[in-house]
Scaffold this motif. Structure first.
Motif, PDB file in Angstrom:
ATOM      1  N   GLN A 277      -1.417  -3.375   2.102  1.00  0.00           N
ATOM      2  CA  GLN A 277      -1.918  -2.353   3.002  1.00  0.00           C
ATOM      3  C   GLN A 277      -0.743  -1.584   3.594  1.00  0.00           C
ATOM      4  N   THR A 278      -1.058  -0.519   4.317  1.00  0.00           N
ATOM      5  CA  THR A 278      -0.009   0.332   4.866  1.00  0.00           C
ATOM      6  C   THR A 278       0.843  -0.380   5.896  1.00  0.00           C
ATOM      7  N   ALA A 376       1.144   2.274  -7.743  1.00  0.00           N
ATOM      8  CA  ALA A 376       2.085   2.121  -6.628  1.00  0.00           C
ATOM      9  C   ALA A 376       3.345   2.951  -6.874  1.00  0.00           C
ATOM     10  N   LYS A 381      -1.563   4.393  -2.040  1.00  0.00           N
ATOM     11  CA  LYS A 381      -1.638   3.401  -0.981  1.00  0.00           C
ATOM     12  C   LYS A 381      -3.104   3.096  -0.686  1.00  0.00           C
ATOM     13  N   GLU A 419      -4.725  11.362   2.727  1.00  0.00           N
ATOM     14  CA  GLU A 419      -4.104  10.264   3.457  1.00  0.00           C
ATOM     15  C   GLU A 419      -4.020  10.597   4.938  1.00  0.00           C
TER      16      GLU A 419
END
Length: 422
Positions: A277-278, A376, A381, A419
């Motif tokens: 995850q971020t 990736a 993401k 995003e």
């Protein structure tokens, strides 16, 4: 003009599908859908096999070879081919390479030069493509496939082709045509003598998984119903697709898709993936590898002679709990001043997949990303929203439809994502 009385091509957008159906126009039965799916898979095996054969000829792996004072024309060494498959990223390891070639043997695409081995062995043994020695069986099913391929190539090569991108129920479909349009074209081009013969040809193509009704609900009719070529004959196949015999099932029924994460350690006992995850938190996600969704137990039945047994594994979910902190609507994403930025990602898939999982719908979001995969590397993401796929706007679609678009598209995937601005 459509062959159905009172049904005009110009009025299609105003008529429901049922309005163009005459009495007796049956819907597809479950058994017929299953048969078409099986035939479609066999056709994909033939195409993948032929593409491989041509590549091996170009690479000089197929050539005349001498063994024990005898010359065997147009053959290859199994061990060398396994090396080639791994080197060209068509197989991640030798075991997968063996399984791929066994698929071709099971479908009578290749065989041992002396027919002394029914299994494909990763050894210094000589094998040959049946198309190179004239032993490929030209059954009725194969002839239907060849006729469908010939028609497809003719249609895509002409100007003003009837094959177009069309929309139905807010979903765009590639390589589509109206049933009555196809009938008109077949008669005009001299492919058939009359409309009745054209309908019979269309029904044979549908039953062999070459064409289909866009919603897979109706058989082929001389009417204003939208169909498409299910097979894109010009698309380059990845050989690992052959191991997913059940790929034609809807993705809601299958845990496998081009979005399943690649295994970080491909040992048989480990089915865990890393989901990043971020906030850099690492999660373990249970899933299955793309190349192992189906049973690989094959047999050596003649090509198209019997119906294979489809073995479905227990369904396992890929990270079933959403990574989103809260639901987000399309209106929120597209509203002026919204805290989201659009990014364009170009992802080149490898022999296993693209390395990400997508879930949700309207809009779909990135559920998980393999930190060592192609996605990736391209900058994908988790929690990003899928805006477009290969130039097609998809915010209004669910993940099953988006999955279908990618599975039938090229290996190089171009995606626009939205995003959140941190």
């Amino acid at each position: 003009m459509c062959g159905v009385p009172g049904c005009s091509l110009l009025s299609r957008e105003h008529l429901p599908i049922a309005a163009c159906l005459q009495p007796g126009m049956e819907s597809l039965s479950t058994s017929l859908k299953k048969k078409a799916t099986e035939q479609h898979y066999r056709a994909e095996v033939m195409i993948a096999g032929e593409q491989l054969r041509l590549r091996l000829h170009d690479g000089k792996l197929i050539k005349d070879r001498r063994y024990h004072l005898r010359t065997y024309p147009n053959c290859f060494v199994a061990k060398e081919l396994t090396d080639w498959l791994i080197g060209h990223k068509e197989a991640p390891d030798r075991e997968t390479g063996i399984r791929l070639m066994q698929k071709l043997m099971d479908h009578y695409i290749i065989h041992h030069v002396c027919d002394e081995h029914s299994d494909y062995k990763d050894a210094k043994l000589l094998y040959r493509f049946r198309k190179d020695d004239g032993t490929f069986p030209l059954s009725k099913d194969v002839k239907v496939f060849m006729r469908g391929q010939s028609l497809y190539e003719k249609l895509v090569s002409v100007e003003e082709s009837i094959l177009k991108v069309r929309e139905e129920n807010s979903v765009k479909y590639q390589r589509t045509f109206l049933g009555c349009e196809m009938i008109d074209w077949l008669v005009q081009e001299g492919e058939v003598e009359n409309r009745k013969e054209a309908v019979e040809l269309g029904r044979a193509l549908l039953e062999h998984g070459i064409i289909q009704h866009v919603s897979n609900r109706h058989h082929f009719f001389d009417s204003d119903i939208l169909y498409q070529f299910w097979i894109n004959f010009r698309r380059r196949r990845r050989l690992t697709e052959l191991l997913n015999e059940n790929s034609s099932r809807t993705l809601s029924e299958s845990p496998d898709s081009p979005f399943c994460l690649r295994k970080l350690n491909p040992d048989p006992g480990n089915t865990s993936f890393l989901s990043v995850q971020t906030n850099k938190e690492i999660k373990i996600v249970s899933a299955v590898r793309r190349s192992s969704i189906t049973s690989l137990a094959g047999n050596s039945n003649p090509y198209f002679s019997t119906t294979p047994t489809l073995v479905f594994p227990p369904v396992a979910e890929c990270n079933p709990k959403s990574v989103l902190k809260r639901p987000v609507t399309n209106e929120e994403l597209l509203s002026p001043g919204a805290p989201y930025i659009k990014k364009t990602l170009t992802i080149v898939g490898d022999a296993v997949g693209w390395g990400f999982v997508v879930r949700g719908g309207r809009p779909c979001h990135i559920q998980a990303v393999d930190p060592g995969g192609p996605a990736a590397a391209a900058g994908m993401k988790v929690c990003q929203f899928v805006f477009s796929v290969n130039g097609m706007y998809v915010l209004h679609l669910d993940y099953q439809t988006i999955s279908s678009l990618i599975m039938t598209g090229p290996r190089t995937l171009v995606m626009e994502v939205m995003e959140a601005v941190e």
